[in-house]
Structure formats: C-alpha cells, structure tokens
Design a protein around this motif. Structure first.
Motif, mmCIF file in Angstrom:
data_model
loop_
_atom_site.group_PDB
_atom_site.id
_atom_site.type_symbol
_atom_site.label_atom_id
_atom_site.label_comp_id
_atom_site.label_asym_id
_atom_site.label_seq_id
_atom_site.Cartn_x
_atom_site.Cartn_y
_atom_site.Cartn_z
ATOM 1 N N VAL A 47 4.419 -3.474 -10.811
ATOM 2 C CA VAL A 47 3.314 -4.396 -10.556
ATOM 3 C C VAL A 47 2.376 -4.337 -11.758
ATOM 4 C CG1 VAL A 47 3.429 -4.082 -8.046
ATOM 5 C CG2 VAL A 47 1.855 -2.670 -9.398
ATOM 6 N N SER A 48 1.480 -5.281 -11.837
ATOM 7 C CA SER A 48 0.490 -5.261 -12.917
ATOM 8 C C SER A 48 -0.658 -4.323 -12.560
ATOM 9 C CB SER A 48 -0.068 -6.667 -13.144
ATOM 10 O OG SER A 48 -0.820 -7.085 -12.016
ATOM 11 N N LYS A 49 -1.405 -3.892 -13.578
ATOM 12 C CA LYS A 49 -2.584 -3.060 -13.315
ATOM 13 C C LYS A 49 -3.601 -3.787 -12.434
ATOM 14 C CE LYS A 49 -4.646 -0.596 -16.411
ATOM 15 N NZ LYS A 49 -5.264 -0.137 -17.680
ATOM 16 N N PRO A 50 -3.891 -5.076 -12.680
ATOM 17 C CA PRO A 50 -4.832 -5.767 -11.793
ATOM 18 C C PRO A 50 -4.371 -5.786 -10.334
ATOM 19 C CG PRO A 50 -4.578 -6.999 -13.826
ATOM 20 C CD PRO A 50 -3.548 -5.920 -13.861
ATOM 21 N N THR A 51 -3.049 -5.929 -10.130
ATOM 22 C CA THR A 51 -2.527 -5.908 -8.756
ATOM 23 C C THR A 51 -2.757 -4.546 -8.128
ATOM 24 O OG1 THR A 51 -0.848 -7.587 -9.171
ATOM 25 C CG2 THR A 51 -0.448 -6.087 -7.330
ATOM 26 N N LEU A 87 -5.068 6.360 -4.326
ATOM 27 C CA LEU A 87 -3.616 6.340 -4.191
ATOM 28 C C LEU A 87 -3.117 7.573 -3.448
ATOM 29 C CD1 LEU A 87 -3.000 5.105 -7.800
ATOM 30 C CD2 LEU A 87 -1.954 3.989 -5.814
ATOM 31 N N VAL A 88 -3.793 8.687 -3.623
ATOM 32 C CA VAL A 88 -3.427 9.921 -2.922
ATOM 33 C C VAL A 88 -4.012 9.933 -1.513
ATOM 34 C CG1 VAL A 88 -3.612 12.444 -2.928
ATOM 35 C CG2 VAL A 88 -3.269 11.200 -5.081
ATOM 36 N N LEU A 89 -5.280 9.589 -1.406
ATOM 37 C CA LEU A 89 -5.961 9.681 -0.115
ATOM 38 C C LEU A 89 -5.436 8.664 0.896
ATOM 39 C CD1 LEU A 89 -9.581 10.337 -1.362
ATOM 40 C CD2 LEU A 89 -8.001 11.964 -0.336
ATOM 41 N N TYR A 90 -4.738 7.629 0.435
ATOM 42 C CA TYR A 90 -4.156 6.662 1.366
ATOM 43 C C TYR A 90 -3.232 7.351 2.366
ATOM 44 C CZ TYR A 90 -1.502 2.759 3.245
ATOM 45 O OH TYR A 90 -0.908 1.872 4.102
ATOM 46 N N ARG A 91 -2.566 8.411 1.917
ATOM 47 C CA ARG A 91 -1.620 9.104 2.787
ATOM 48 C C ARG A 91 -2.298 9.697 4.016
ATOM 49 N NH1 ARG A 91 3.103 12.973 0.510
ATOM 50 N NH2 ARG A 91 3.844 10.912 -0.121
ATOM 51 N N ARG A 140 -6.280 -4.095 -7.106
ATOM 52 C CA ARG A 140 -6.663 -4.872 -5.917
ATOM 53 C C ARG A 140 -6.415 -4.063 -4.644
ATOM 54 N NH1 ARG A 140 -4.307 -9.454 -8.244
ATOM 55 N NH2 ARG A 140 -2.514 -9.361 -6.831
ATOM 56 N N TYR A 141 -5.394 -3.246 -4.676
ATOM 57 C CA TYR A 141 -5.075 -2.423 -3.506
ATOM 58 C C TYR A 141 -5.818 -1.093 -3.525
ATOM 59 C CZ TYR A 141 -1.301 -5.576 -2.165
ATOM 60 O OH TYR A 141 -0.587 -6.675 -1.748
ATOM 61 N N PHE A 142 -5.940 -0.512 -4.701
ATOM 62 C CA PHE A 142 -6.561 0.811 -4.823
ATOM 63 C C PHE A 142 -7.584 0.782 -5.958
ATOM 64 C CE2 PHE A 142 -2.407 1.755 -2.917
ATOM 65 C CZ PHE A 142 -2.806 2.497 -1.816
ATOM 66 N N PRO A 143 -8.865 0.630 -5.621
ATOM 67 C CA PRO A 143 -9.903 0.534 -6.654
ATOM 68 C C PRO A 143 -10.029 1.779 -7.526
ATOM 69 C CG PRO A 143 -10.719 -0.228 -4.531
ATOM 70 C CD PRO A 143 -9.401 0.412 -4.279
ATOM 71 N N TYR A 176 0.837 -1.206 0.000
ATOM 72 C CA TYR A 176 0.000 0.000 0.000
ATOM 73 C C TYR A 176 0.869 1.253 0.000
ATOM 74 C CZ TYR A 176 -4.660 -2.022 0.828
ATOM 75 O OH TYR A 176 -5.866 -2.673 0.690
ATOM 76 N N GLU A 177 1.845 1.278 0.888
ATOM 77 C CA GLU A 177 2.699 2.460 1.029
ATOM 78 C C GLU A 177 3.517 2.708 -0.227
ATOM 79 O OE1 GLU A 177 4.889 1.474 4.517
ATOM 80 O OE2 GLU A 177 3.245 1.978 5.890
ATOM 81 N N THR A 178 4.072 1.642 -0.800
ATOM 82 C CA THR A 178 4.892 1.784 -2.002
ATOM 83 C C THR A 178 4.078 2.317 -3.175
ATOM 84 O OG1 THR A 178 6.401 0.019 -1.331
ATOM 85 C CG2 THR A 178 6.315 0.553 -3.685
ATOM 86 N N LEU A 179 2.924 1.713 -3.409
ATOM 87 C CA LEU A 179 2.081 2.154 -4.518
ATOM 88 C C LEU A 179 1.662 3.606 -4.348
ATOM 89 C CD1 LEU A 179 -0.175 -1.015 -4.965
ATOM 90 C CD2 LEU A 179 1.680 -0.261 -6.466
ATOM 91 N N SER A 180 1.271 3.972 -3.136
ATOM 92 C CA SER A 180 0.854 5.346 -2.880
ATOM 93 C C SER A 180 2.012 6.324 -3.085
ATOM 94 C CB SER A 180 0.305 5.469 -1.452
ATOM 95 O OG SER A 180 -0.051 6.804 -1.161
ATOM 96 N N GLU A 181 3.184 5.986 -2.568
ATOM 97 C CA GLU A 181 4.339 6.876 -2.691
ATOM 98 C C GLU A 181 4.763 7.058 -4.149
ATOM 99 O OE1 GLU A 181 7.286 5.141 -0.202
ATOM 100 O OE2 GLU A 181 6.255 5.683 1.659
ATOM 101 N N VAL A 182 4.778 5.964 -4.908
ATOM 102 C CA VAL A 182 5.138 6.051 -6.326
ATOM 103 C C VAL A 182 4.144 6.926 -7.071
ATOM 104 C CG1 VAL A 182 5.273 4.723 -8.475
ATOM 105 C CG2 VAL A 182 6.396 3.867 -6.410
#
Length: 202
Positions: free
Chosen positions: A45-49, A60-64, A52-55, A15-21
């Motif tokens: 990572v793949s788009k489906p992956t 991706l921004v609001l996770y922070r 799965r974490y961020f619909p 979660y943290e990695t995807l959001s930070e990137v």
C-alpha cells in the motif's frame, strides 16, 4: 446483531493486514529499525493509505489489543452481576484459560509481542491512551460520575498490574502452572481489597 457490510469487512481486513505486517517486521528487526515506508511496501500500500488507517507508527502495534479497550465495561454490562463480582470472575476465568490479557501465557508469539510492547518506550507511552480509554469506558457503565471514574481507575490498574506480574515471571522462565497458582491467590486478594474499598460495587 447486524452483520457488517462488505465495505466494513474490507476496512477491517485492511486494519488487520497492516497491523500484522508491521508487527512481523517489528519482531524481526526491532520497532525503531523499521520505517513506515518499509511497512507500506511490505503490505503493498502507499504511505498515505497506511496513515489513513494508522496515524502513528505505534498504533500499528496497539491495534492488536484495541478490542480490549471496552472489555471491562462489556463484562459489567453483560453479566447481570455486581460489577466487582463479574470482573473478578472474568479475570479468574482468564487465568484458567491462559488468556494473554491476564499475562498468563507462554506462547512464543504472545511473549514476543509483550516484549515488543513493554520493551519499546514509545509504545509504552502510547499505551497510556489505551489504558485511559479502558478507564473511561468502564466509568461510564459504573455511573459516569467522579466516584465511578475513581473506581474505574483502581479496577483497571489492578487488572494491569496483575497481568504485568504474570507476564514478567513467565518471561523470566517460570512455568505457567507455577505462576497460575500464585496468580489466582494474588487476584483473589486484589479483588478483595477492591471490594473492601468499593462496597457499592460488590
């Protein structure tokens, strides 16, 4: 409290990695100029992956700021004080520390994140869900009835408006220390108004 297991830690890191990137790319190019495919490729990572974490891309921004959704509720539960006493003290302490949640931070990364968040219409719209979850969590610890929901809405609105005013002034170039003095006065006044209108919480 039980430590999270390896699987949970790996999930949290993803979660943290995807959001930070994603946030890094959004800050470099603009939210609308970055595709989900580009984020997935940069994060390897793949788009489906990713989905799965961020619909939604906005998530991706609001996770922070997701861990702040139950902040007000936690303050009330953990303090042992009257709710408004605890929340007032917590907000004033945040102003003293320059906590980004209070809007009183001039760190370049914090200012850039806030410009991204508040300057992107789809993020502003998505953030309403974040606000609603804050209100719902606080309402539960205040009793869960209509009065509690009405009170929670007022409290969360006050915290948000105070923070937005602080961020706006700093983003326009005012010095943190100059804003802090006014911010403390404004917070004291706002929580005083809440206490007058919600005597059962003071």
């Amino acid at each position: 409290m039980t430590e999270p297991g390896l699987r949970e830690r790996k999930k949290r890191r993803m979660y943290e990695t995807l959001s930070e990137v994603a946030i890094r790319l959004f800050l470099e190019k603009g939210f609308d100029a970055v595709s989900v495919a580009e984020i997935a490729a940069a994060a390897e990572v793949s788009k489906p992956t990713l989905f799965r974490y961020f619909p939604a891309k906005e998530d991706l921004v609001l996770y922070r700021i997701a861990d702040h959704e139950d902040e007000a509720a936690r303050v009330v539960v953990e303090s042992g004080e009257a709710p408004l006493v605890a929340l007032r003290r917590h907000f004033l302490d945040g102003l003293e520390r320059g906590d980004p949640v209070t809007g009183l931070s001039d760190h370049p990364q914090v200012l850039a994140f806030h410009r991204l968040l508040y300057g992107t219409p789809s993020l502003v719209a998505r953030a309403h869900g974040h606000i609603e979850r804050q209100e719902a969590a606080l309402a539960v610890v205040l009793g869960g009835d209509l009065d509690a929901r009405l009170a929670a809405g007022q409290i969360i609105a006050v915290r948000r408006i105070l923070a937005m005013e602080n961020w706006r002034r700093i983003a326009e170039g005012e010095a943190v220390e100059d804003v802090r003095r006014d911010a403390v006065v404004a917070a004291e006044r706002a929580f005083g108004v809440l206490a007058d209108g919600l005597p059962w919480l003071r």
